[in-house]
Enzyme design. Structure first.
Site, short mmCIF file in Angstrom:
data_model
loop_
_atom_site.label_atom_id
_atom_site.label_comp_id
_atom_site.label_asym_id
_atom_site.label_seq_id
_atom_site.Cartn_x
_atom_site.Cartn_y
_atom_site.Cartn_z
N ASN A 1 40.35 0.22 47.65
CA ASN A 1 40.06 1.55 47.11
C ASN A 1 38.86 1.44 46.18
O ASN A 1 38.33 0.36 45.97
CB ASN A 1 41.29 2.14 46.41
CG ASN A 1 41.78 1.26 45.27
OD1 ASN A 1 41.06 1.02 44.31
ND2 ASN A 1 43.01 0.77 45.39
N ILE B 1 55.15 -1.61 42.16
CA ILE B 1 55.15 -2.45 40.97
C ILE B 1 55.56 -1.65 39.74
O ILE B 1 56.37 -2.11 38.93
CB ILE B 1 53.77 -3.11 40.77
CG1 ILE B 1 53.40 -3.93 42.01
CG2 ILE B 1 53.77 -3.99 39.53
CD1 ILE B 1 52.00 -4.51 41.97
N PHE C 1 49.86 5.06 35.54
CA PHE C 1 48.66 5.87 35.75
C PHE C 1 48.81 6.65 37.04
O PHE C 1 49.41 6.16 38.01
CB PHE C 1 47.43 4.97 35.83
CG PHE C 1 46.84 4.63 34.48
CD1 PHE C 1 45.59 5.10 34.11
CD2 PHE C 1 47.55 3.86 33.57
CE1 PHE C 1 45.06 4.80 32.87
CE2 PHE C 1 47.04 3.55 32.33
CZ PHE C 1 45.78 4.03 31.98
N LYS D 1 55.57 11.96 39.43
CA LYS D 1 55.50 10.50 39.49
C LYS D 1 56.22 9.87 38.30
O LYS D 1 56.95 8.88 38.46
CB LYS D 1 54.04 10.05 39.50
CG LYS D 1 53.86 8.54 39.61
CD LYS D 1 52.39 8.16 39.76
CE LYS D 1 52.23 6.66 39.95
NZ LYS D 1 50.81 6.26 40.17
N LYS E 1 59.25 7.35 39.09
CA LYS E 1 59.11 5.92 38.79
C LYS E 1 59.99 5.48 37.63
O LYS E 1 60.37 4.31 37.54
CB LYS E 1 57.65 5.60 38.43
CG LYS E 1 56.63 6.04 39.48
CD LYS E 1 56.69 5.21 40.72
CE LYS E 1 55.53 5.60 41.65
NZ LYS E 1 55.48 4.79 42.87
#
Length: 398
Positions: free
Chosen positions: A208, A306, A324, A338, A342
């Site tokens: 990316n 992760i 992030f 998110k 997460k």
């Protein structure tokens, strides 16, 4: 910056011992007093006279020295310093430290102290990668010993890889961080940064556009507040900051392994742009373009998550986990979802659509999402974003 600080410098045996002379010069230049301890092996590479001349002080070499023991003694010698630095730290010296051995002056000083300790490893790449050395490193870090380096490069023996002692300027930066009277002094913070590269074949990969600049700036800002930083980075376009423990990886799976090895930590800032997928049918040889041949078909597999793994850990979760979210549309909604999905404490969200110039650029405009609400920060240089975030982390951990 180091005026009135005293460094007890232990010089181990290895060709990198010559770098210790430059380190002494840099420390003295910043006002630090340096008490040198030269091991028997270290004296094979640099002389006591050269060390003493640069330090401006007597060199200590023997454990059983009647004069030294009568005047100061090894117990007192190990406790009058503000920091003990081992450079170069050989595999043997670190093994003694990990095992609690005390069979010479250097190892006895290291065992008899309650002063912070920093090591700058230097050894052959195979010795560094050996499981025994890695076990010892993990033990030392668990005991609170700070690590600076090693760097990757060509060895004196002709081999190439990790094991070169960090440059004196990098060790000096780490010493500054260790002695900084900042709000994060003595705290361990994990930072991930950069992209990951997922191989298609030996010469091609999926990646990316992340430069790693924001994660690098965050690691430096946390270091400046006194934190002991483990910096796990993919193949970034910017150099890693000095004075932090750098772990270089390529793939998402390697990054997960490095992150797990770095824990426990009081905070984790997961700024890396980890690839969501990898090629499941990676080729062991270069895929050739053949006239008339069918186009290659890439099969994808999901990479490990992760951030989720760290945030939802049941036994080694950091007190503060910061994720992030780089989005191109519906930034706030995607980032809030998110954070919930997460299980992290904070999300730093930004718009990385091409028109913003943020991904790969020098500035960032972020939104900090916490349990308390949403904060929109103005567009700022990435160093300033890092400074603000590091200060907020320090406040949260206080």
């Amino acid at each position: 910056m180091l005026a009135d600080k005293r460094i007890l410098l232990i010089i181990g045996g290895g060709i990198a011992a010559y770098k210790a002379l430059e380190l002494i010069r840099l420390l003295r230049k910043e006002g630090a007093a340096v008490t040198p301890v030269l091991t028997k092996a270290g004296a094979e590479f640099v002389t006591p006279l050269s060390v003493s001349a640069l330090a401006g002080e007597k060199v200590f070499t023997q454990l059983f020295d009647l004069t030294d023991e009568a005047e100061m003694g090894h117990i007192q010698l190990s406790r009058v310093a503000d920091l003990l630095v081992v450079a170069p730290a050989t595999a043997d010296l670190m093994a003694k430290m990990a095992q609690g051995r005390a069979d010479d002056l250097a190892s006895t000083l290291l065992l008899a102290t309650d002063t912070p300790v920093m090591v700058a490893p230097a050894m052959n790449v195979r010795m560094w990668q050996h499981p025994a050395t890695q076990r010892n490193i993990a033990t030392l870090q668990g005991d609170g010993v700070r690590l600076v380096g090693p760097d990757e490069g060509e060895m004196a023996c002709g081999e190439y890889g990790p094991g070169r002692m960090a440059e004196p300027a990098a060790i000096l930066a780490a010493i500054r961080g260790a002695l900084a009277a900042g709000p994060l002094a003595g705290r361990h913070v994990l930072v991930t940064s950069g992209p990951t590269h997922e191989p298609i074949d030996p010469v091609r990969y999926i990646a990316n556009r992340s430069s790693g600049a924001q994660g690098t700036a965050i690691a430096g800002a946390l270091r400046d507040l006194g934190a002991r930083v483990t910096f796990v980075t993919g193949p970034a376009a910017v150099p890693a900051p000095e004075g932090v423990q750098v772990v270089r990886v390529e793939t998402a799976r390697e990054m997960l392994e490095a992150v797990e090895a770095a824990l426990p930590a009081e905070a984790a800032v997961m700024a890396a742009a980890v690839a969501d997928w990898r090629v499941a049918n990676e080729s062991g040889h270069k895929i050739k373009k053949m006239a008339g041949a069918a186009l290659p078909v890439l099969e994808f597999a999901e990479n490990p998550d992760i951030l989720k793994s760290v945030a939802q850990s049941t036994d080694r979760r950091p007190r503060l986990v910061v994720g992030f979210a780089a989005e191109t549309d519906d930034v706030l909604a995607h980032a809030q979802a998110k954070r919930a999905r997460k299980g992290c404490d904070w999300i730093v969200a930004n718009d990385v659509s091409p028109a913003t110039g943020i991904m790969g650029g020098a500035e960032n405009a972020v939104t900090l999402i916490t349990a308390s609400g949403v904060e929109d920060w103005p567009r700022l240089p990435k160093d300033e974003v890092a400074r603000r975030l590091a200060q907020r982390i320090a406040e949260a951990l206080a």
